[in-house]
Scaffold this active site. Structure first.
Site, mmCIF file in Angstrom:
data_model
loop_
_atom_site.group_PDB
_atom_site.id
_atom_site.type_symbol
_atom_site.label_atom_id
_atom_site.label_comp_id
_atom_site.label_asym_id
_atom_site.label_seq_id
_atom_site.Cartn_x
_atom_site.Cartn_y
_atom_site.Cartn_z
ATOM 1 N N LYS A 38 0.845 -1.198 0.000
ATOM 2 C CA LYS A 38 0.000 0.000 0.000
ATOM 3 C C LYS A 38 0.879 1.247 0.000
ATOM 4 O O LYS A 38 2.101 1.162 0.163
ATOM 5 C CB LYS A 38 -0.916 -0.015 1.225
ATOM 6 C CG LYS A 38 -0.188 -0.085 2.551
ATOM 7 C CD LYS A 38 -1.146 -0.258 3.709
ATOM 8 C CE LYS A 38 -0.382 -0.322 5.031
ATOM 9 N NZ LYS A 38 -1.293 -0.416 6.178
ATOM 10 N N TYR A 250 16.057 29.936 7.081
ATOM 11 C CA TYR A 250 14.917 30.665 7.646
ATOM 12 C C TYR A 250 15.042 30.824 9.159
ATOM 13 O O TYR A 250 15.454 29.903 9.874
ATOM 14 C CB TYR A 250 13.616 29.934 7.337
ATOM 15 C CG TYR A 250 13.111 30.142 5.936
ATOM 16 C CD1 TYR A 250 12.843 31.422 5.444
ATOM 17 C CD2 TYR A 250 12.890 29.060 5.101
ATOM 18 C CE1 TYR A 250 12.368 31.602 4.150
ATOM 19 C CE2 TYR A 250 12.412 29.232 3.807
ATOM 20 C CZ TYR A 250 12.154 30.517 3.337
ATOM 21 O OH TYR A 250 11.684 30.692 2.064
#
Length: 351
Positions: A38, A250
């Protein structure tokens, strides 16, 4: 015309993938060993994973929903007879046409799904029993035998909630499932995931369903046989000199205490390399460790390359991603680390 190549890639070790599955099959004893593919094969590419594991002898595959199943049906048909393919999240009304057409089987988990399947004259199916996770499945304390009467059940299954740790719930779920298995006829019975396989033969029943460990994750502490499969690599976009006192990234979370050399890599949280690696992650070149410095941004990270004076713009750098250690550094689970790897990576299998 030259094919486009991305500035970041996943080097995927096919031998390690197969070796991990074979070890899990060995640990499963007399039980068959399947594979959860999956989430696009936990981010590696479900079609490639299925093909490689089928060639190694795997005959049972599991996806989550019918969209995943539809994408793999052409590859499944090419594998021929003798391959079982199950959809874990059951069958909605919207899924019925595809489910009835086969060859994928629904794993029914609610009375409504069972009624829908019976009313449509559906054939063989799987059934999920909830034995203590309170997720999908028929409650083990209910009239499971009555609800499932009249179904042709290929695999009756349940799912362990805490197989990655020791605790009383593992044995409780095993015993509850064994009781239900004695009351509900099915061709096979299945409980163990990756961690459950490592709990021992009492958890194996007829079929095991590993996922994480196939792809290089450690399912329980102390398991050392699993090999790393996924190796992220990113290209240097720029090498630059940073002066003492300058900040990087940042919010200026990192300040250079001395003059230093950094490389900017084409990798960031949009690719699944999340902010938890800020000032914690590690890369390497030629066996030398190169720490991540500053905050991980959407598309870029900075690494300290003072220990690697030869690396330059355009070079490829290995990003450390051994799952247990990466989980410890980032605060993310091994599952998140795998399934979050984004579509911008080229995926390159060897061999």
């Amino acid at each position: 015309m030259t094919a486009f190549t991305a500035p970041l890639r996943l080097a995927l070790d096919g031998d390690a993938l197969v070796a991990n599955w074979r070890w899990l099959r060995q640990q499963s004893g007399d039980a068959a060993c399947g594979a959860a593919i999956k989430a696009d094969g936990y981010g590696l590419g479900a079609a490639e994973v299925m093909q490689r594991l089928a060639a190694a002898g795997c005959r049972d595959f599991f996806v989550s929903n019918w969209g995943e199943a539809a994408a793999l049906l052409p590859r499944l048909k090419a594998l021929g007879d003798g391959v079982n393919f199950a959809v874990l999240h059951g069958v909605r009304e919207e899924d019925m046409a595809l489910a009835l057409a086969g060859p994928a089987r629904p794993v029914l988990s609610t009375p409504q799904q069972i009624a829908r399947w019976k009313a449509a004259g559906g054939g063989a199916c799987d059934v999920m029993i909830d034995t203590g996770m309170n997720r999908l499945g028929l409650d083990w304390r209910g009239d499971v035998a009555g609800l499932t009467s009249g179904l042709h059940i290929e695999t009756l299954m349940s799912h362990l909630a805490s197989s990655d740790e020791d605790g009383p719930l593992n044995a409780a779920q095993r015993d509850r499932f064994a009781t239900i298995a004695s009351q509900v006829p099915a061709e096979r019975y299945s409980l163990a995931n990756s961690g459950g396989i490592c709990l021992g033969p009492d958890y194996a029943f007829d079929l095991t369903r590993p996922g994480l460990a196939i792809y290089g994750g450690t399912p329980r502490p102390g398991v050392t046989a699993i090999r790393q499969v996924v190796f992220p690599q990113a290209q240097i976009l720029q090498r630059r000199h940073v002066r003492a006192g300058d900040s990087i990234g940042y919010n200026a979370t990192f300040t250079a205490l001395r003059a230093m050399e950094v490389a900017i890599l084409n990798l960031g949280y949009a690719d699944g390399y999340l902010r938890g690696f800020s000032d914690r992650g590690m890369a390497s070149a030629g066996g030398r460790r190169l720490p991540v410095v500053g905050r991980v941004s959407m598309d870029l990270i900075a690494i300290d390359v003072g220990a690697a004076p030869e690396v330059a713009e355009g070079d490829w750098i290995d990003v450390d991603y051994a799952l247990p250690e990466a989980a410890r550094l980032s605060g993310l689970s091994q599952y998140e680390l795998l399934t979050g790897l984004g579509a911008r990576f080229d995926r390159l299998w060897t061999p």
